[in-house]
Design a protein around this motif. Structure first.
Motif, PDB file in Angstrom:
ATOM      1  N   ARG A  61      11.953  47.201   6.896  1.00 32.26           N
ATOM      2  CA  ARG A  61      11.242  47.102   8.179  1.00 32.26           C
ATOM      3  C   ARG A  61      11.932  47.871   9.304  1.00 32.26           C
ATOM      4  NH1 ARG A  61      10.734  41.667   6.733  1.00 32.26           N
ATOM      5  NH2 ARG A  61      12.144  40.997   8.381  1.00 32.26           N
ATOM      6  N   GLU A 118      21.758  57.136  11.197  1.00 33.42           N
ATOM      7  CA  GLU A 118      21.940  55.823  11.794  1.00 33.42           C
ATOM      8  C   GLU A 118      21.024  54.799  11.118  1.00 33.42           C
ATOM      9  OE1 GLU A 118      21.652  58.643  13.626  1.00 33.42           O
ATOM     10  OE2 GLU A 118      23.746  58.702  14.228  1.00 33.42           O
ATOM     11  N   TYR A 124      23.569  45.840  21.497  1.00 30.53           N
ATOM     12  CA  TYR A 124      22.967  44.987  20.482  1.00 30.53           C
ATOM     13  C   TYR A 124      22.393  43.711  21.101  1.00 30.53           C
ATOM     14  CZ  TYR A 124      23.623  47.672  16.300  1.00 30.53           C
ATOM     15  OH  TYR A 124      23.500  48.618  15.318  1.00 30.53           O
ATOM     16  N   ALA A 165       7.347  38.244   9.478  1.00 29.01           N
ATOM     17  CA  ALA A 165       8.168  39.425   9.214  1.00 29.01           C
ATOM     18  C   ALA A 165       9.362  39.522  10.166  1.00 29.01           C
ATOM     19  CB  ALA A 165       7.316  40.672   9.330  1.00 29.01           C
ATOM     20  N   TRP A 166       9.280  38.902  11.325  1.00 25.07           N
ATOM     21  CA  TRP A 166      10.337  39.015  12.323  1.00 25.07           C
ATOM     22  C   TRP A 166      11.288  37.814  12.282  1.00 25.07           C
ATOM     23  CZ3 TRP A 166      11.457  43.197  15.253  1.00 25.07           C
ATOM     24  CH2 TRP A 166      10.512  44.225  15.259  1.00 25.07           C
ATOM     25  N   GLY A 210      13.651  37.008  10.496  1.00 29.26           N
ATOM     26  CA  GLY A 210      15.063  37.332  10.283  1.00 29.26           C
ATOM     27  C   GLY A 210      15.791  37.396  11.628  1.00 29.26           C
ATOM     28  N   ASN A 222      17.208  39.508  13.409  1.00 19.19           N
ATOM     29  CA  ASN A 222      18.288  40.437  13.753  1.00 19.19           C
ATOM     30  C   ASN A 222      17.936  41.888  13.438  1.00 19.19           C
ATOM     31  OD1 ASN A 222      18.323  40.085  11.063  1.00 19.19           O
ATOM     32  ND2 ASN A 222      20.548  40.023  10.850  1.00 19.19           N
ATOM     33  N   ILE A 223      16.665  42.199  13.534  1.00 20.76           N
ATOM     34  CA  ILE A 223      16.305  43.604  13.351  1.00 20.76           C
ATOM     35  C   ILE A 223      16.169  44.251  14.710  1.00 20.76           C
ATOM     36  CG2 ILE A 223      14.624  45.209  12.399  1.00 20.76           C
ATOM     37  CD1 ILE A 223      13.865  42.972  10.432  1.00 20.76           C
ATOM     38  N   PRO A 224      17.179  45.064  15.099  1.00 22.82           N
ATOM     39  CA  PRO A 224      17.099  45.661  16.414  1.00 22.82           C
ATOM     40  C   PRO A 224      16.006  46.720  16.454  1.00 22.82           C
ATOM     41  CG  PRO A 224      19.203  46.122  15.348  1.00 22.82           C
ATOM     42  CD  PRO A 224      18.317  45.525  14.334  1.00 22.82           C
ATOM     43  N   LEU A 255      14.651  50.211  17.448  1.00 22.64           N
ATOM     44  CA  LEU A 255      15.303  51.498  17.645  1.00 22.64           C
ATOM     45  C   LEU A 255      15.257  51.854  19.125  1.00 22.64           C
ATOM     46  CD1 LEU A 255      16.570  53.894  16.151  1.00 22.64           C
ATOM     47  CD2 LEU A 255      14.295  54.877  16.011  1.00 22.64           C
ATOM     48  N   ASP A 268      19.691  58.309  19.583  1.00 22.59           N
ATOM     49  CA  ASP A 268      19.649  56.948  19.065  1.00 22.59           C
ATOM     50  C   ASP A 268      20.838  56.214  19.698  1.00 22.59           C
ATOM     51  OD1 ASP A 268      20.152  54.706  17.331  1.00 22.59           O
ATOM     52  OD2 ASP A 268      18.995  55.703  15.765  1.00 22.59           O
ATOM     53  N   ARG A 325      22.666  54.134  18.645  1.00 22.39           N
ATOM     54  CA  ARG A 325      23.760  53.899  17.678  1.00 22.39           C
ATOM     55  C   ARG A 325      24.508  55.180  17.339  1.00 22.39           C
ATOM     56  NH1 ARG A 325      19.526  51.540  13.424  1.00 22.39           N
ATOM     57  NH2 ARG A 325      18.611  53.492  14.168  1.00 22.39           N
ATOM     58  N   MET A 326      24.097  56.295  17.910  1.00 20.68           N
ATOM     59  CA  MET A 326      24.664  57.574  17.487  1.00 20.68           C
ATOM     60  C   MET A 326      26.028  57.831  18.127  1.00 20.68           C
ATOM     61  SD  MET A 326      22.796  61.297  17.696  1.00 20.68           S
ATOM     62  CE  MET A 326      22.310  61.800  16.044  1.00 20.68           C
ATOM     63  N   SER A 327      27.011  58.141  17.310  1.00 18.33           N
ATOM     64  CA  SER A 327      28.330  58.468  17.843  1.00 18.33           C
ATOM     65  C   SER A 327      28.277  59.853  18.476  1.00 18.33           C
ATOM     66  CB  SER A 327      29.383  58.437  16.739  1.00 18.33           C
ATOM     67  OG  SER A 327      29.180  59.526  15.852  1.00 18.33           O
TER      68      SER A 327
END
Lengths: 746, 210
Positions: free
Chosen positions: A68, A119, B24, B42-43, B45, B47-49, B51, B70, B72-74
């Protein structure tokens, strides 16, 4: 005849000199392109999922959450992985490729996520929940190869001799009647190669044709392995690897991630980039296995060896054999009539080990050269004197003469440079201020290998030459030394040589291992250049306008960008003039160069002597290497600058092996505990002291046309023993288990 | 590793960690709200961040760059994958090897330990930006002349560290340089040559800064 290197030293402008690397500019500007850096359109990213147990069965992989995540395209697991052809009989390694649900070692590749960004792929991989049915792993070789077991199983091991060992004379009787003896167990740990460039591959399919941008020490072996796994002809696979960020043996094999990346690319029908993280490299891409070795030596009262026994046991995986050939060079290192060696393996729940810089010789020389030091103390003899007294005048195993052997000169020159004569042999007798000072030495050897290799040279109307060979440059300087050989042979300035490698569509060459690239590929490059020149010479001789018209071919030499009579340096002309006048588009020379029967006539090896100084900190008992001298007889040294550097590299690998490197496994869980560069200690800049490298001037006309023996591996051989012997000299403590850490000295 | 480098690394790590936590937290909150709103199984869980794209403006080698990254991109991945500046290398992605060393506002940092989105307004220099008008930086010249590398993978990081070192406090001895360079691992172990190259540039310290 055109420039034959070695025969006419004066004509060599480049070979044997300290020439700057021809790929230096691209490396210092960041322009050199490593595997993950090729610019490919429509690229998607893969991230590996690895097992978090060492042994068991995967019962479930819950990918729902990961799927997902935005950007995730597909997740491949053993539950949905494409079946690979069962018809194929893959060569190379036994690879675990998601074809079943068994887990056989820690960090086994058990799946991969493909997503539109790195990522998303790596994040999704972390969200896959894996359920296992665990079994207790067996990961301790010591349980199978204790001192007692090693003693009691020697007869069992003896059965393996025909397969892996040597035997001559009557060891048992000779050992029993020996005047001075050593009988000890030595062990070396699991070590990880840790090349700076992680394993990486970009896989791209076009129909049934696959291109892989890989980081490999063997483009042709990779092509074969990949083709067999997908059951397609080798001609449909192209491996491109122009720069390799270090390998040290780990990149000689095609590991599972390469096949998995190609599998993923086929599944999503897009090019896939897969880069392993540092931690993911501890398990599925090989390592140096732990060895346990027993050495028995006996000598008469004059210090002449009468008996040698060397038994090696190493760990391997349950799914593939791997023998660390630790005893191989023992049979020919010293003159001794009675000898027995054996090599055996113990299967554990670990990944399969692989070759790591001087596989066999590195751990084997630690054991043998430590034992020789122990024998020297037993006899009250200087360790160099003991070795000189047992120098073999010919190969004691085959009886063949040496093609060349500078070992005694290495002892002499190395000892002089180090100042060995000032050594007081008494342990704990020398000090540097408050610190204990230790001086130790060891001998080194590595065989001279050569395999068939091909090369092609194209002389262009511009007067430049394109030289091509599949091959690889793993930092060893292949680009540079091949350019030197070509420049000298063709009589061109090195700037006019363009050397291409790292592509399986180029002429076939061997893998970059066994220290044989210089000898194998170098000989082919030289021959291809000569072939091209011969064709030009033929043209010139037949050309009425040429100053060389009707000259004898053997009287013509290539120099200063032209062909000239050797007897009259002014008579001749430039290559470009011959090409232009005869309207040649280009002049091509192709050649295959392979070894003859020289190995039936000569025993061919490099030799060396290493001298190490350690200081033991009086407060912390920390061993610090402060000085090292290595003297080597390694044939013709093609480039003094790159060769010296490569020797630094091997010696430093030896420092790491002696003092810090070990891959540690939790004995209960079977998981690797130090899978990163903070916990896996390897030498950093300040760990490496002044290193002195001496090359003995050695002319060996028998080994190969260049007279080069190769240096990549002899450079590490013997280093760990020299350091261990220095630690004994400093402290009086004989450490027989590497690495030599503070706790073992205390 | 020097105390100095360790301290700087610690600082980087601390900043990176807190930024990560903040991002986060934001994402979790957002996705949790969405989950509650949707009441979708479906949600659950939780802990689905979602994007998150972030716009960031900085200068790389003197060129202004406006990139959408993104969250999360270094910085390293931004340079390599987004801007195609692959000179900066990924060796460990954990700040343990130094292959990714770049300069941010004149100081050397491990670009793998910092997010791209944290560099709004910063001046970043990578190995690709060292040579000026086709002329190599003296440190690049010295690395070639002293053979300060073999495989070349750690080399951009070594050179960026070495150039930064020129304007740092570092003792005169070879061992001082070795210490100041111990955050950059070279597995081929060209260390003695790296030290020699740096010492040569330091002695003739002409035009050797950026």
């Amino acid at each position: 005849m055109a420039g034959k290197i070695g025969e006419s030293e004066q004509s060599a402008k480049y070979v044997g000199k300290a020439v700057n690397r021809v790929d230096g500019h691209s490396k210092v500007t960041g322009a050199a392109t490593y595997a993950a850096e090729h610019k490919i359109d429509d690229l998607v990213y893969a991230a590996l999922i690895q097992s978090t147990i060492a042994k068991g069965t995967i019962t479930k992989m819950d990918t729902s959450e990961a799927e997902r995540l935005p950007g995730v395209k597909v997740i491949i697991t053993p539950f949905n992985a494409p079946r690979l052809s069962s018809k194929s009989t893959p060569s190379g390694r036994s690879l675990l490729l998601l074809q079943d649900k068994q887990v056989q070692h820690d960090r086994q590749n058990i799946g991969l996520v493909i997503a539109d960004t790195w990522e998303s792929a790596s994040h999704a991989a972390s969200l896959v929940k894996v359920s296992y049915k665990q079994t207790e792993p067996q990961v301790e070789i010591e349980k199978h190869a204790t001192y007692e077991k090693l003693k009691s199983t020697t007869s069992e091991i003896g059965k393996q001799i025909s397969a892996a060992g040597h035997k001559r004379g009557d060891f048992s009787q000779a050992f029993a009647s020996g005047a001075h003896k050593v009988d000890q167990i030595y062990s070396t740990p699991m070590e990880s190669h840790n090349p700076m460039e992680p394993f990486a591959v970009i896989a791209s399919w076009e129909g049934e044709h696959l291109t892989l941008y890989d980081t490999t020490q063997a483009v042709f072996a990779t092509r074969k392995t990949v083709a067999e796994h997908f059951d397609i002809p080798e001609s449909h696979v192209r491996i491109i690897s122009p720069f390799v960020g270090g390998g040290f043996g780990s990149k000689l094999s095609t590991w599972s991630h390469v096949i998995l990346a190609a599998m993923a690319a086929r599944k999503v029908n897009l090019p896939v980039k897969l880069v392993l993280s540092r931690a993911q490299m501890y398990g599925p891409v090989g390592f140096r296995p732990k060895t346990i070795q027993r050495i028995l030596l006996a000598a008469d009262k004059n210090g002449k060896l009468t008996a040698i026994r060397h038994d090696n046991i190493n760990e391997t995986s349950h799914f593939e054999d791997y023998v660390e050939a630790s005893t191989h060079t023992t049979s020919r290192m010293y003159a001794c009539p009675n000898l027995i060696t054996s090599q055996n393996q113990v299967a554990l729940d670990i990944g399969t080990p692989t070759w790591m810089r001087a596989p066999g010789e590195a751990p084997g020389s630690f054991a043998l050269e430590s034992a020789m030091d122990e024998l020297a103390y037993e006899l009250g003899l200087d360790p160099i004197e003991l070795r000189v007294r047992n120098y073999p005048e010919k190969d004691p195993e085959s009886g063949l003469p040496w093609s060349s052997n500078s070992l005694r000169e290495c002892y002499k020159v190395g000892a002089e440079k180090f100042g060995w004569h000032k050594r007081n042999p008494e342990p704990k007798s020398m000090r540097a201020g408050k610190d204990l000072l230790g001086w130790g030495m060891a001998a080194a050897t590595y065989p001279t290998y050569r395999m068939a290799a091909n090369a092609q040279v194209t002389i262009l109307p511009s007067g430049e030459a394109l030289v091509q060979a599949g091959s690889q440059d793993i930092g060893t300087g292949t680009y540079t030394i091949m350019s030197q050989v070509a420049a000298d042979t063709l009589g061109l300035p090195i700037e006019k040589i363009k050397f291409e490698l790292g592509d399986s569509t180029l002429p076939r060459t061997p893998l970059s291992g066994g220290s044989m690239t210089a000898a194998s590929v170098g000989s082919a490059v030289q021959l291809a250049c000569q072939t091209a020149l011969n064709s030009l010479i033929k043209t010139a001789i037949a050309d009425q306008v040429s100053p060389l018209y009707q000259a004898k071919a053997e009287s013509i030499v290539a120099r200063d960008e032209g062909l000239y009579l050797s007897s009259d340096s002014k008579k001749g002309e430039r290559l470009t003039d011959i090409i232009k006048r005869n309207k040649l588009k280009q002049v091509v020379g192709k050649a295959e160069s392979k070894p003859g029967n020289e190995d039936e006539k000569y025993s061919m090896h490099s030799y060396g002597a290493i001298f190490a100084e350690v200081k033991i900190d009086s407060d912390l008992v920390r061993p610090k290497l402060t000085r090292m001298v290595g003297a080597y007889g390694a044939g013709k040294i093609l480039n003094l600058k790159t060769a010296r550097n490569q020797m630094f590299g091997g010696m430093t690998f030896g420092i790491g092996m002696a003092l810090m490197e070990h891959t540690l496994i939790d004995p209960k869980l079977g998981r690797i505990m130090n899978a990163d560069l903070a916990e896996y200690h390897l030498p950093v800049n300040l760990d490496v002291p002044n290193l002195d490298v001496i090359f003995i001037d050695e002319h060996d006309p028998h080994i190969n046309p260049l007279g080069a023996k190769g240096i990549g591996e002899i450079s590490i051989t013997g280093v760990a023993a020299a350091i261990a012997n220095a630690v004994y000299h400093a402290t009086g403590k004989r450490i027989r288990d590497l690495p030599i850490t503070i706790d073992k000295i205390m | 590793m020097t105390y100095k480098i360790s301290r700087r690394r610690f600082g980087q790590l601390a900043i990176a960690t807190s930024a990560l936590a903040a991002l986060y937290e934001y994402n979790f909150a957002k996705s949790n709200i969405q989950a509650l709103a949707k009441q979708s199984p479906a949600w659950q869980g939780g802990n689905i961040p979602k994007l998150t794209k972030v716009n960031v403006n900085f200068q790389v080698n003197g060129t202004k760059q406006a990139v959408e990254v993104d969250s999360r991109m270094s910085l390293l991945d931004c340079l390599r994958e987004k801007l195609k500046l692959t000179g900066s290398k990924k060796g460990c992605d954990h700040g343990q090897c130094g292959a990714c060393t770049v300069m941010v506002n004149g100081r050397r940092i491990n670009s793998c330990l910092t997010f791209a989105c944290m560099h709004e307004g910063d001046e970043i220099t990578t190995i690709e930006g060292l040579a000026k008008d086709g002329n190599l930086h003296p440190m690049q010249e010295a690395f070639i002349a002293h053979d300060g590398f073999q495989c070349g993978y750690c080399t951009p990081g070594q050179i960026m560290s070495a150039v930064a070192l020129l304007s740092e406090t570092c003792g005169k001895q070879d061992s001082d340089v070795a210490e100041c360079m111990s955050g950059n691992i070279c597995r081929c172990a060209a260390y003695p040559n790296i030290v020699a190259a740096i010492q040569e540039v330091r002695k003739g310290k002409v035009n050797a800064s950026l």
